[in-house]
Design a protein around this motif. Structure first.
Motif, PDB file in Angstrom:
ATOM      1  N   SER A 170       0.825  -1.201   0.000  1.00 54.17           N
ATOM      2  CA  SER A 170       0.000   0.000   0.000  1.00 54.17           C
ATOM      3  C   SER A 170       0.862   1.254   0.000  1.00 54.17           C
ATOM      4  CB  SER A 170      -0.935   0.000   1.215  1.00 54.17           C
ATOM      5  OG  SER A 170      -1.735   1.170   1.238  1.00 54.17           O
ATOM      6  N   ALA A 171       1.929   1.243   0.803  1.00 51.56           N
ATOM      7  CA  ALA A 171       2.844   2.384   0.813  1.00 51.56           C
ATOM      8  C   ALA A 171       3.520   2.541  -0.542  1.00 51.56           C
ATOM      9  CB  ALA A 171       3.885   2.199   1.916  1.00 51.56           C
ATOM     10  N   GLY A 172       3.798   1.425  -1.199  1.00 48.22           N
ATOM     11  CA  GLY A 172       4.469   1.471  -2.484  1.00 48.22           C
ATOM     12  C   GLY A 172       3.621   2.065  -3.599  1.00 48.22           C
ATOM     13  N   ILE A 173       2.300   1.921  -3.503  1.00 43.93           N
ATOM     14  CA  ILE A 173       1.424   2.487  -4.538  1.00 43.93           C
ATOM     15  C   ILE A 173       0.857   3.844  -4.110  1.00 43.93           C
ATOM     16  CG2 ILE A 173       0.803   0.208  -5.416  1.00 43.93           C
ATOM     17  CD1 ILE A 173      -1.887   0.491  -3.979  1.00 43.93           C
ATOM     18  N   ILE A 206       5.035  -5.986 -21.664  1.00 39.83           N
ATOM     19  CA  ILE A 206       4.233  -7.195 -21.487  1.00 39.83           C
ATOM     20  C   ILE A 206       2.974  -6.886 -20.695  1.00 39.83           C
ATOM     21  CG2 ILE A 206       4.220  -9.545 -20.573  1.00 39.83           C
ATOM     22  CD1 ILE A 206       7.237  -9.588 -20.887  1.00 39.83           C
ATOM     23  N   ALA A 207       3.140  -6.113 -19.619  1.00 39.70           N
ATOM     24  CA  ALA A 207       2.000  -5.771 -18.774  1.00 39.70           C
ATOM     25  C   ALA A 207       1.002  -4.884 -19.498  1.00 39.70           C
ATOM     26  CB  ALA A 207       2.493  -5.092 -17.499  1.00 39.70           C
ATOM     27  N   GLU A 208       1.513  -3.979 -20.319  1.00 38.99           N
ATOM     28  CA  GLU A 208       0.627  -3.006 -20.968  1.00 38.99           C
ATOM     29  C   GLU A 208      -0.132  -3.597 -22.139  1.00 38.99           C
ATOM     30  OE1 GLU A 208       0.865   1.533 -22.800  1.00 38.99           O
ATOM     31  OE2 GLU A 208       2.669   0.519 -22.067  1.00 38.99           O
ATOM     32  N   PRO A 246       1.189  -1.027 -10.126  1.00 38.94           N
ATOM     33  CA  PRO A 246       0.987  -0.281 -11.374  1.00 38.94           C
ATOM     34  C   PRO A 246       2.037  -0.653 -12.415  1.00 38.94           C
ATOM     35  CG  PRO A 246       0.846   1.170  -9.459  1.00 38.94           C
ATOM     36  CD  PRO A 246       1.353  -0.146  -8.957  1.00 38.94           C
ATOM     37  N   VAL A 247       1.658  -0.552 -13.670  1.00 38.51           N
ATOM     38  CA  VAL A 247       2.563  -0.914 -14.760  1.00 38.51           C
ATOM     39  C   VAL A 247       3.830  -0.076 -14.717  1.00 38.51           C
ATOM     40  CG1 VAL A 247       2.835  -0.958 -17.276  1.00 38.51           C
ATOM     41  CG2 VAL A 247       0.695  -1.748 -16.231  1.00 38.51           C
ATOM     42  N   ASP A 248       3.709   1.235 -14.433  1.00 36.34           N
ATOM     43  CA  ASP A 248       4.896   2.098 -14.450  1.00 36.34           C
ATOM     44  C   ASP A 248       5.837   1.851 -13.277  1.00 36.34           C
ATOM     45  OD1 ASP A 248       3.448   3.192 -12.386  1.00 36.34           O
ATOM     46  OD2 ASP A 248       2.996   5.064 -13.418  1.00 36.34           O
ATOM     47  N   ALA A 249       5.440   1.006 -12.321  1.00 30.47           N
ATOM     48  CA  ALA A 249       6.326   0.649 -11.210  1.00 30.47           C
ATOM     49  C   ALA A 249       7.126  -0.612 -11.494  1.00 30.47           C
ATOM     50  CB  ALA A 249       5.505   0.460  -9.930  1.00 30.47           C
ATOM     51  N   MET A 250       6.877  -1.254 -12.636  1.00 28.83           N
ATOM     52  CA  MET A 250       7.577  -2.485 -12.984  1.00 28.83           C
ATOM     53  C   MET A 250       8.911  -2.177 -13.650  1.00 28.83           C
ATOM     54  SD  MET A 250       4.501  -4.804 -14.566  1.00 28.83           S
ATOM     55  CE  MET A 250       3.081  -5.265 -13.578  1.00 28.83           C
ATOM     56  N   PRO A 251       9.834  -3.162 -13.646  1.00 28.24           N
ATOM     57  CA  PRO A 251      11.075  -2.992 -14.420  1.00 28.24           C
ATOM     58  C   PRO A 251      10.753  -2.775 -15.899  1.00 28.24           C
ATOM     59  CG  PRO A 251      11.241  -4.865 -12.925  1.00 28.24           C
ATOM     60  CD  PRO A 251       9.818  -4.413 -12.879  1.00 28.24           C
TER      61      PRO A 251
END
Length: 262
Positions: free
Chosen positions: A52-55, A209-211, A198-203
């Motif tokens: 939760s803190a991460g998002i 791939i996620a998008e 969220p997608v923009d938090a991924m490597p």
């Protein structure tokens, strides 16, 4: 009896057959259902505060639960349809389809019974996971009746699309074990989507791939309907993916069924 009446009668019979199979062998459904439930409990109660803190929601598990549940509902659909692939493969390899081919029944009813039975089973599984989410604190106070109906419609359409894909996978698999393995992407794809972060938090390597996959727009649309977040173009993308996958699975399954005598 005309062709439509024959199709309805035989499809109802095949539906009843597949529902009886689920009742007689509940362990497969239970095993597939436990995966999203355990992930829901794990991510909320073990990782919830950190996630939760991460998002940007603060260290509050309820914020992450609200973010997570729509993705887990879509993941439930993917995991439940693996059972469909296994069931279809068993019918194809154990001779029952060959027996049906010799009987005076509507040919399409065999596949229709599998599809309708799987969609019903999937919706019940989604309702169960949703009930677990509500029991541990999920609330959707801003969603209107129309948005709830739209959310249910999206889940049903997504279940129908993945079911047809699972039917095709089951028909081309040489045995039940191979069918289960071939259908595993239906569980893995939600893991590389916006279901958990969220997608923009991924490597960077995982973001495309996620998008550009079916689960992410469906998850974002479901979040928008239930939580009031921005949907943008995700609604049309989710609808397009559902229709495209359903048509692909239908014509794939129909083609294999008509040419494969096994």
């Amino acid at each position: 009896m005309n062709s439509l009446s024959l199709a309805v009668r035989d499809s109802s019979t095949m539906l009843r057959r597949n529902l009886l199979r689920v009742r007689r062998y509940p362990s497969m459904t239970l095993n597939l259902l436990l995966t999203p439930v355990m992930m829901l409990l794990l991510f909320v109660f073990v990782f919830g505060e950190a996630m939760s803190a991460g998002i940007g929601g603060g260290a509050d598990r309820s914020d992450y639960l609200a973010y997570l549940l729509p993705g887990l509902l879509l993941m439930t659909i993917g995991s439940t349809t693996i059972g469909t692939a296994v069931s279809v493969s068993m019918d194809m390899t154990e001779g029952i389809i060959a027996r049906f081919r010799t009987m005076a029944i509507h040919r399409g009813s065999i596949l229709i019974g599998h599809v309708i039975g799987s969609v019903l089973q999937t919706i019940i599984s989604v309702a169960f996971v949703g009930a677990v989410g509500v029991a541990i604190g999920f609330r959707s106070t801003d969603a209107t009746l129309v948005e709830w109906v739209a959310a249910f419609g999206l889940l049903t359409l997504f279940a129908l699309a993945l079911t047809w894909i699972a039917v095709g996978m089951g028909m081309v698999s040489p045995n039940a074990e191979a069918a289960s393995n071939n259908a595993m992407p239906l569980i893995f794809l939600p893991l590389i989507s916006s279901a958990f972060v969220p997608v923009d938090a991924m490597p960077g390597a995982f973001q495309p791939i996620a998008e550009y996959q079916p689960f992410t727009p469906a998850i974002e649309t479901l979040r928008g309907l239930l939580l009031g977040t921005e949907i943008g173009h995700n609604g049309w993308l989710a609808l397009g993916w559902c229709v495209g996958l359903a048509l692909l699975g239908y014509f794939w399954s129909k083609s294999v069924f008509e040419r494969d005598p096994k």
